[in-house]
Design an enzyme around this catalytic site. Structure first.
Site, PDB file in Angstrom:
ATOM      1  N   CYS A  16     -32.561  23.772  -0.136  1.00  0.00           N
ATOM      2  CA  CYS A  16     -33.527  24.451   0.564  1.00  0.00           C
ATOM      3  C   CYS A  16     -33.196  25.417   1.840  1.00  0.00           C
ATOM      4  O   CYS A  16     -32.263  25.656   1.594  1.00  0.00           O
ATOM      5  CB  CYS A  16     -34.159  23.376   1.408  1.00  0.00           C
ATOM      6  SG  CYS A  16     -32.997  22.553   2.628  1.00  0.00           S
ATOM      7  N   CYS A  82      12.961  32.577 -12.533  1.00  0.00           N
ATOM      8  CA  CYS A  82      13.513  31.789 -11.363  1.00  0.00           C
ATOM      9  C   CYS A  82      12.493  32.142 -10.267  1.00  0.00           C
ATOM     10  O   CYS A  82      11.263  32.612 -10.564  1.00  0.00           O
ATOM     11  CB  CYS A  82      14.616  32.660 -10.843  1.00  0.00           C
ATOM     12  SG  CYS A  82      14.320  34.320 -10.368  1.00  0.00           S
ATOM     13  N   CYS A  85      10.617  35.369  -9.200  1.00  0.00           N
ATOM     14  CA  CYS A  85       9.814  35.823 -10.165  1.00  0.00           C
ATOM     15  C   CYS A  85       8.348  35.171  -9.755  1.00  0.00           C
ATOM     16  O   CYS A  85       7.360  35.994  -9.671  1.00  0.00           O
ATOM     17  CB  CYS A  85      10.181  35.600 -11.565  1.00  0.00           C
ATOM     18  SG  CYS A  85      11.646  36.189 -12.250  1.00  0.00           S
ATOM     19  N   ASP A 496      -9.926  -1.114   0.552  1.00  0.00           N
ATOM     20  CA  ASP A 496     -11.439  -1.448   0.448  1.00  0.00           C
ATOM     21  C   ASP A 496     -11.392  -2.939  -0.139  1.00  0.00           C
ATOM     22  O   ASP A 496     -10.377  -3.216  -0.933  1.00  0.00           O
ATOM     23  CB  ASP A 496     -12.288  -0.303  -0.122  1.00  0.00           C
ATOM     24  CG  ASP A 496     -13.609  -1.152  -0.445  1.00  0.00           C
ATOM     25  OD1 ASP A 496     -14.075  -1.392   0.727  1.00  0.00           O
ATOM     26  OD2 ASP A 496     -14.073  -0.855  -1.696  1.00  0.00           O
TER      27      ASP A 496
END
Length: 801
Positions: A16, A82, A85, A496
């Site tokens: 909105c 490596c 790089c 929970d």
């Protein structure tokens, strides 16, 4: 001068004009953002970055509650060998204002890049290619897997070995067997012998060894030397010095006229051997991805015009009806329409027992049908299938950057230039204080060759790759790779209750409604609960099965309390006592007392208010999962505290928790209360949950673990997902995390200790004390084996947890 970058962002949370206003205010408050325009209809924003970056924009939008939906591109990158790089690629990509994050996985040769929509995947591939690392957009979907480099490296090694063998034998054989030396030099003059060695060595360097020079010298030209640069400089220096001795001996002092062709050739051959062994080991490390990819069938039997036709899976579309023969793999996600039978879902959950399926039940691509003939309707294809999402999660976790990687990156960034400087210093010192030029060259070459940034660069990512792959086999999916490190430090786990420690399939066991007919009560409450995902809602719907349910309007979920709705013109409120009190409903004392008695027996009370009057209390019982008590016992045995945080009534929570062996039980908590409790537990906390109301706590915990049978919102908020819903997976995840971090520490210790100990030896630090100098060939062997050791050590994680 700051370069301006225009961005167009998709922001799906805008619904909105008020949302658009909040987005506008959040972005206008960010320095370096200009030309802002927010479209609430199209849910997009256009802005110009003049100093700000996409990560800052995304952080501001996320804090405002409207994160942008950013595309993610996966690139396959060649030539990375490596950490220097991958570090260079990551630095260049992350420096761009239109890239939110770039994760580089040197072990898989891939990059995961989150970026603005205007930056195309092809453009990203060009950026990386221009750095000297050929890149292409990787194939997505369940059929795409990592590229196996081992066959090409094996072929290169074998060719190099065949060419190197005569060079090595003719040069070193005479040192071992003097008679062979005399026979050989009697057959041909030394210069002819050296010319032959030079030709063979040049073939090795220009053929199988060309990869080192092409990549390494290009990196040197860019001012970003890496592992290949060291090999190219070392082998190249040995070859060039030897070639000068052969072709222009007058340029070299007589005492230094020695050739090192065998060193140059053996260096390349041994490093190719190491790369091959490393690639084989990394292939085993990536076995989890390949195993998941292999689960997707290529073809399926489709019903077209009522007749079965076998078609490629790629040609299927949602809505197609698929016939599934006994023992066949499910091709794509769908819903069963015909037949009943058991399906093996162990690839998804890690649980070995098949799951019974009936019409209306979901089936998942990659699972295996039992002994029944079934038919199902396709609901998802391509990247939308569960299998594809699992592959994407595992890839994302494997490409993750752990905090421990920061130390490695700081070292490797200066490692190669530092080694080159040490090699130069070694050459000058030996030239000044050594016996001749040849010894200076050999010492410098030894320093270049023995240094191994590969071992340091592989120490962390290969452990992550194997560990996350092992987790996937155990039914544990890490949505965020950082959780692999965070879980190893866990000291307290909060659970929970409903759907986590209990089965999440409660049943209505009692209805207390003295002034309202039970059938009318169930019609009204079930009509409202039909719009809810909560497990208690399913119990009420199950009890109301067979009743004609009216439509509900104005349904509003109240996390941690219940929901409100309007059914047949009557205002309905369903939830706990707090919901009634918040709404100003007078609580009926008799109903509250009955609900309290039920709660003392472990039942959950759901209260119902109709038109502002408390009219009923339902008792719902949810049995504990059989795995819950063993899960808590396993965590305690690991020295981890366990807590239950439940929105259920305190009496119910205590009854369930006590039966599981818990002593710290906190009931009656709202989502805000859970959030406060989790924050108080600190960064070493873990929260395990499955519901919508668990999402804030999952996001706030040090590590959030979602039960895979829970809601999508909970899973999206979590750091890891237990696909089976078995809480024992929490202990397995923590054990695996500790094993991964232990392996990383071992690998880092080896990588650093190796370089710290052997680089000084290669420089000749032991020679003044009567110790040996280090041959370049031995240095090459040690360097190759160092990387292999790191990868092999990480492979032990395949049996962890």
């Amino acid at each position: 001068m700051t370069t301006a970058t225009d961005l167009d962002l998709s922001i799906p949370g805008i619904s909105c004009a008020a949302c658009a206003g909040r987005v506008t205010r959040a972005l206008n408050a960010l320095p370096g953002v200009n030309g802002l325009g927010v479209d609430p209809v199209g849910r997009t924003a256009h802005l110009r970055l003049e100093g700000a970056t996409l990560p800052q924009v995304q952080a501001a939008l996320t804090q405002a509650g409207y994160p942008a939906d950013l595309p993610v591109t996966r690139l396959s990158i060649a030539g990375m060998s490596c950490a220097s790089c991958s570090g260079r690629i990551a630095r260049v990509l992350n420096a761009r204002p239109d890239i939110a994050a770039a994760q580089i996985d040197v072990t898989a040769g891939e990059a995961l890049i989150t970026h603005a929509e205007g930056l195309t995947p092809a453009a990203l591939a060009r950026i990386v290619t221009d750095l000297g690392y050929p890149a292409r957009v990787a194939d997505d979907g369940p059929t795409a897997g990592p590229v196996d480099e081992a066959p090409a490296l094996r072929r290169a090694f074998l060719i190099a070995a065949l060419l190197t063998l005569p060079v090595f034998v003719t040069e070193m054989g005479g040192h071992l067997f003097p008679a062979f030396h005399h026979w050989l030099h009697g057959m041909m003059p030394q210069r002819a012998l050296w010319l032959g060695q030079m030709v063979l060595t040049l073939t090795v360097l220009a053929g199988p060894g060309r990869r080192f020079f092409a990549t390494g010298l290009a990196a040197l030209r860019r001012g970003a030397p890496e592992m290949n640069s060291l090999v190219a400089l070392g082998a190249g220096a040995a070859f060039l010095f030897s070639s000068v001795v052969v072709l222009a001996p007058g340029l070299v002092p007589p005492a230094s006229r020695q050739v090192w062709f065998e060193a140059a050739a053996v260096i390349v051959t041994l490093i190719l051997l190491g790369r091959w062994l490393e690639a084989r080991a990394k292939g085993q490390a990536g076995a989890a991805i390949r195993a998941l990819v292999a689960l997707a069938p290529d073809r399926a039997t489709v019903l077209r015009d009522g007749r079965p036709v076998t078609l490629p899976v790629a040609d299927l579309v949602p809505g197609d009806l698929i016939r599934l023969a006994p023992g066949e793999r499910v091709a794509l996600d769908g819903v069963l329409t015909e037949g009943r039978g058991a399906i093996d879902e162990s690839m998804l959950t890690g649980e070995p027992l098949p799951v019974d399926k009936a019409p209306g039940d979901a089936v998942t691509g990659g699972t295996v049908n039992g002994a029944s003939a079934l038919t199902y309707r396709v609901t998802a294809i391509g990247a939308d299938t569960v299998l594809s999402r699992i592959v994407a999660l595992v890839r994302g976790a494997q490409a993750a950057r752990l905090p421990v990687q920061d130390l490695v990156d700081r070292v490797t960034r200066i490692f190669v230039p530092g080694v080159m400087a040490l090699a130069g210093a070694t050459f000058l010192l030996w030239l000044t204080f050594g016996p001749d030029l040849a010894h200076a060259v050999v010492a410098a070459v030894s320093v270049l060759i023995i240094a191994c940034p590969c071992a340091m660069g592989l120490a962390v990512p290969v452990s992550i790759m194997v560990g996350s792959g092992r987790a996937a086999r155990l039914g544990i999916l890490f949505r965020r790779g950082e959780a692999l490190q965070a879980l190893s430090q866990a000291r307290i786990v909060a659970f929970d209750k409903t759907g986590t420690l209990t089965q999440g399939r409660p049943r209505v066991t009692a209805i207390h409604s003295p002034h309202l007919d039970h059938t009318i009560l169930l019609r009204l409450t079930a009509a409202a609960e039909a719009r809810s995902e909560h497990p208690l809602a399913h119990a009420i719907l199950e009890r109301a099965e067979g009743l004609d349910l009216p439509a509900a309007q104005d349904v509003v979920a109240r996390p941690g309390q219940g929901l409100s709705a309007r059914v047949e013109g009557r205002a309905l409120l369903i939830g706990n006592l707090r919901a009634l009190e918040t709404a100003g409903v007078a609580v009926d004392a008799d109903l509250a007392a009955r609900a309290q008695d039920d709660a003392a027996q472990g039942a959950t009370a759901v209260h119902v208010a109709l038109d502002g009057r408390h009219v009923a209390a339902l008792a719902l019982s949810d049995p504990a999962r059989p795995e819950a008590a063993p899960a808590i016992a396993a965590l305690r045995a690991m020295g981890i505290d366990c807590v239950m945080l439940s929105g259920d009534q305190p009496a119910t929570a205590r009854a369930v928790g006590a039966g599981l062996g818990l002593t710290d039980i906190r009931g009656g908590l709202s989502p805000e209360d859970k959030l406060t409790a989790i924050r108080a537990m600190g960064a070493q906390s873990v929260f395990v949950g499955d519901g919508i109301n668990d999402a804030p706590a999952l996001a706030a915990a040090g590590t959030g673990i979602a039960i895979g049978t829970g809601t999508d919102i909970a899973i999206e908020s979590a750091d890891a997902v237990l696909m089976s819903g078995d809480p024992q997976g929490v202990a397995r995840a923590i054990r695996l995390s500790r094993a991964v971090m232990r392996t990383i520490r071992q690998n880092l210790f080896w990588a650093f200790a190796y370089n710290v100990a052997l680089i000084p030896v290669a420089m000749g630090a032991l020679v003044p004390f009567g110790g040996p100098a280090l041959s370049p060939m031995l240095g090459a062997g040690a360097m190759a084996l160092s990387s292999v050791f790191v990868v092999a050590n990480a492979l032990r994680l395949r049996t962890a947890a």
